[in-house]
Design a protein around this motif. Structure first.
Motif, PDB file in Angstrom:
ATOM      1  N   LYS A 214      -4.964  21.058   2.380  1.00 57.81           N
ATOM      2  CA  LYS A 214      -5.279  19.659   1.703  1.00 57.81           C
ATOM      3  C   LYS A 214      -4.831  18.344   2.399  1.00 57.81           C
ATOM      4  CE  LYS A 214      -5.411  21.245  -3.036  1.00 57.81           C
ATOM      5  NZ  LYS A 214      -4.794  21.033  -4.241  1.00 57.81           N
ATOM      6  N   ARG A 215      -4.087  18.816   3.714  1.00 59.35           N
ATOM      7  CA  ARG A 215      -3.487  17.696   4.346  1.00 59.35           C
ATOM      8  C   ARG A 215      -4.105  17.197   5.679  1.00 59.35           C
ATOM      9  NH1 ARG A 215       1.548  21.104   4.515  1.00 59.35           N
ATOM     10  NH2 ARG A 215       2.478  20.885   2.458  1.00 59.35           N
ATOM     11  N   TRP A 216      -4.343  16.007   5.553  1.00 56.68           N
ATOM     12  CA  TRP A 216      -5.192  15.250   6.801  1.00 56.68           C
ATOM     13  C   TRP A 216      -4.170  15.256   7.912  1.00 56.68           C
ATOM     14  CZ3 TRP A 216      -5.768   9.588   7.667  1.00 56.68           C
ATOM     15  CH2 TRP A 216      -7.059   9.122   8.437  1.00 56.68           C
ATOM     16  N   LEU A 217      -4.639  14.838   9.070  1.00 58.79           N
ATOM     17  CA  LEU A 217      -3.721  14.966   9.976  1.00 58.79           C
ATOM     18  C   LEU A 217      -2.650  13.893  10.279  1.00 58.79           C
ATOM     19  CD1 LEU A 217      -6.360  15.069  13.040  1.00 58.79           C
ATOM     20  CD2 LEU A 217      -4.864  17.130  12.192  1.00 58.79           C
ATOM     21  N   SER A 218      -1.280  14.267  10.415  1.00 58.16           N
ATOM     22  CA  SER A 218      -0.238  13.490  10.217  1.00 58.16           C
ATOM     23  C   SER A 218      -0.410  12.083  11.211  1.00 58.16           C
ATOM     24  CB  SER A 218       1.089  13.990  10.381  1.00 58.16           C
ATOM     25  OG  SER A 218       1.244  14.728  11.497  1.00 58.16           O
ATOM     26  N   ARG A 219      -0.907  12.293  12.454  1.00 59.75           N
ATOM     27  CA  ARG A 219      -0.994  11.435  13.328  1.00 59.75           C
ATOM     28  C   ARG A 219      -1.933  10.369  13.004  1.00 59.75           C
ATOM     29  NH1 ARG A 219      -3.252  15.580  15.876  1.00 59.75           N
ATOM     30  NH2 ARG A 219      -5.652  15.456  16.658  1.00 59.75           N
ATOM     31  N   ARG A 220      -3.017  10.854  12.221  1.00 67.73           N
ATOM     32  CA  ARG A 220      -4.129   9.760  11.776  1.00 67.73           C
ATOM     33  C   ARG A 220      -3.443   8.998  10.704  1.00 67.73           C
ATOM     34  NH1 ARG A 220      -9.773  12.729  12.621  1.00 67.73           N
ATOM     35  NH2 ARG A 220      -9.527  12.637  15.003  1.00 67.73           N
ATOM     36  N   PHE A 221      -2.500   9.533   9.718  1.00 66.57           N
ATOM     37  CA  PHE A 221      -1.956   8.507   8.858  1.00 66.57           C
ATOM     38  C   PHE A 221      -1.049   7.720   9.335  1.00 66.57           C
ATOM     39  CE2 PHE A 221      -2.472  11.895   5.346  1.00 66.57           C
ATOM     40  CZ  PHE A 221      -3.061  11.323   4.427  1.00 66.57           C
ATOM     41  N   VAL A 222      -0.597   7.911  10.341  1.00 62.50           N
ATOM     42  CA  VAL A 222       0.706   7.138  11.109  1.00 62.50           C
ATOM     43  C   VAL A 222      -0.340   6.090  11.756  1.00 62.50           C
ATOM     44  CG1 VAL A 222       2.019   6.715  13.074  1.00 62.50           C
ATOM     45  CG2 VAL A 222       2.366   8.759  11.471  1.00 62.50           C
ATOM     46  N   LYS A 223      -1.441   6.346  12.274  1.00 61.64           N
ATOM     47  CA  LYS A 223      -2.304   5.249  12.809  1.00 61.64           C
ATOM     48  C   LYS A 223      -2.912   4.421  12.018  1.00 61.64           C
ATOM     49  CE  LYS A 223      -6.701   4.826  15.767  1.00 61.64           C
ATOM     50  NZ  LYS A 223      -7.835   5.806  16.230  1.00 61.64           N
ATOM     51  N   LEU A 224      -3.180   5.013  10.728  1.00 62.26           N
ATOM     52  CA  LEU A 224      -3.860   3.980   9.724  1.00 62.26           C
ATOM     53  C   LEU A 224      -2.819   3.171   9.193  1.00 62.26           C
ATOM     54  CD1 LEU A 224      -6.134   3.624   7.390  1.00 62.26           C
ATOM     55  CD2 LEU A 224      -5.045   5.388   6.179  1.00 62.26           C
ATOM     56  N   ALA A 225      -1.448   3.513   9.021  1.00 64.37           N
ATOM     57  CA  ALA A 225      -0.516   2.661   8.625  1.00 64.37           C
ATOM     58  C   ALA A 225      -0.232   1.719   9.548  1.00 64.37           C
ATOM     59  CB  ALA A 225       0.898   3.534   8.606  1.00 64.37           C
ATOM     60  N   HIS A 226      -0.252   1.856  10.887  1.00 65.24           N
ATOM     61  CA  HIS A 226      -0.144   0.719  11.751  1.00 65.24           C
ATOM     62  C   HIS A 226      -1.355  -0.315  11.803  1.00 65.24           C
ATOM     63  CE1 HIS A 226       2.743   3.282  14.141  1.00 65.24           C
ATOM     64  NE2 HIS A 226       3.421   2.782  13.473  1.00 65.24           N
TER      65      HIS A 226
ATOM     66  N   ILE B 225       0.887  -1.323   0.112  1.00 65.85           N
ATOM     67  CA  ILE B 225      -0.132   0.066   0.042  1.00 65.85           C
ATOM     68  C   ILE B 225       1.006   1.255  -0.094  1.00 65.85           C
ATOM     69  CG2 ILE B 225      -1.747   1.400   1.299  1.00 65.85           C
ATOM     70  CD1 ILE B 225      -2.758  -1.391   2.500  1.00 65.85           C
ATOM     71  N   ALA B 226       0.669   2.010  -1.052  1.00 65.48           N
ATOM     72  CA  ALA B 226       1.481   3.267  -1.190  1.00 65.48           C
ATOM     73  C   ALA B 226       0.647   4.512  -0.425  1.00 65.48           C
ATOM     74  CB  ALA B 226       1.645   3.709  -2.492  1.00 65.48           C
ATOM     75  N   ILE B 227       1.067   4.898   0.571  1.00 64.81           N
ATOM     76  CA  ILE B 227       0.284   6.039   1.445  1.00 64.81           C
ATOM     77  C   ILE B 227       0.775   7.511   1.131  1.00 64.81           C
ATOM     78  CG2 ILE B 227      -0.331   7.284   3.723  1.00 64.81           C
ATOM     79  CD1 ILE B 227      -1.097   4.445   4.634  1.00 64.81           C
ATOM     80  N   HIS B 228       0.452   8.318   0.557  1.00 67.32           N
ATOM     81  CA  HIS B 228       0.872   9.827   0.421  1.00 67.32           C
ATOM     82  C   HIS B 228       0.224  10.652   1.205  1.00 67.32           C
ATOM     83  CE1 HIS B 228       1.305  13.842  -2.391  1.00 67.32           C
ATOM     84  NE2 HIS B 228       2.481  13.332  -1.653  1.00 67.32           N
TER      85      HIS B 228
END
Length: 316
Positions: free
Chosen positions: A166-178, A155-158
């Motif tokens: 336009k940027r979603w919260l960085s901590r939520r991207f990290v949570k999603l990745a985990h 999965i590529a996450i940008h």
């Protein structure tokens, strides 16, 4: 052959058209819809642009040149009957002063029309350029050595975008990745060199972020990935162009209707809509777009993709 319906074009034989591309990857990919429709209808088209030239191997049927500097633009564009540019004053400013027949697409981009940008450009070709053979294809084709979605669990996450809004919260991207890693996926962040200073803790979080030397190298890697998740961005348009199942995060519905990617399987995920007024929606969208909402959309996309997309199948 009928000339295009604006002055200065050839009365007999194919009209020579120069298309000046945006410096943004996403704009380049949607503007290629017009290029392909012009070519399909017998026009002689040359494309000028930085991202376009970097991705030229993916458009083998298109003549693509580097973007000329402003000082050289007059001489470079002089042989063409007409010049198309997506925006009025960029990437070449004062274009109407250096060529007698210029068509900018500001009215198409910002006007009161329906559909996403690729659909608007296709409608423009049909309705205003009077082209008879029109579709949404932008002509992107992979080099022959690549295998589409070879690494089905990758999965590529940008997590980045061209502007902060336009940027979603960085901590939520990290949570999603985990969360996705716990489900057996190989999760990678796609981050440009100038964006990496905002993500200096990726190594501590255990999230790989491969480096790419060019848009071509990124496109090759994305083409062999299984999935894409990201903000409203050019990389999302690139994944969509490569027919990689794409989840695109948008802050507002009306923005998504205009700028969503147009190709392959695309799922737009929006914040909860119960927030009143456009101003509050804009202000609070990062908080009201939850990780669970994105994860649920991804799980639906995997289910719809079939058994080969499930964790445990395919290669990493």
């Amino acid at each position: 052959m009928n000339p295009l319906p604006f002055p200065g074009l050839a009365a007999d034989g194919p009209s020579r058209i120069a298309v000046v591309m945006s410096n943004a990857i996403g704009d380049t990919l949607v503007l290629m819809v017009i290029v392909q429709n012009l070519l399909r209808n017998g026009m002689d088209v040359t494309v000028f642009g930085r991202p376009a030239h970097a991705l030229r191997h993916w458009f083998p049927d298109v003549t693509i040149q580097p973007l000329p500097c402003e000082a050289d633009a007059r001489a470079m564009l002089a042989p063409y009957h007409a010049v198309l540019q997506m925006h009025r004053n960029q990437p070449i400013p004062r274009l109407t002063e250096i060529h007698p027949c210029v068509l900018d697409l500001d009215g198409v981009v910002f006007g009161d029309r329906t559909g996403c940008m690729a659909e608007r450009f296709a409608d423009f070709c049909r309705d205003e350029l009077a082209l008879s053979n029109v579709d949404l294809n932008n002509g992107m084709r992979p080099p022959p050595a690549l295998r589409h979605r070879q690494y089905i669990r990758r999965i590529a996450i940008h997590p980045e975008a061209s502007t902060e809004d336009k940027r979603w919260l960085s901590r939520r991207f990290v949570k999603l990745a985990h969360n996705l890693r716990r489900r057996g996926y190989d999760v990678n962040f796609v981050i440009a060199p100038h964006e990496r200073e905002r993500w200096f803790e990726l190594e501590r979080w255990g999230i790989p972020a491969p480096e790419f030397s060019s848009p071509h190298e990124l496109a090759c890697w994305l083409y062999e990935s299984g999935w894409f998740i990201g903000n409203d961005s050019g990389v999302g348009h690139l994944a969509s162009s490569l027919n990689i199942p794409t989840i695109s995060l948008f802050r507002r519905r009306r923005v998504s209707e205009r700028w969503r990617p147009a190709w392959g399987t695309v799922n737009v995920v929006l914040p909860w809509q119960w927030v009143p007024t456009a101003r509050l929606k804009e202000k609070l969208w990062r908080q009201t777009l939850t990780c669970a909402r994105v994860l649920s959309a991804f799980q639906r996309m995997v289910r719809d993709d079939g058994d080969t997309a499930k964790p445990g199948s395919g290669q990493r």
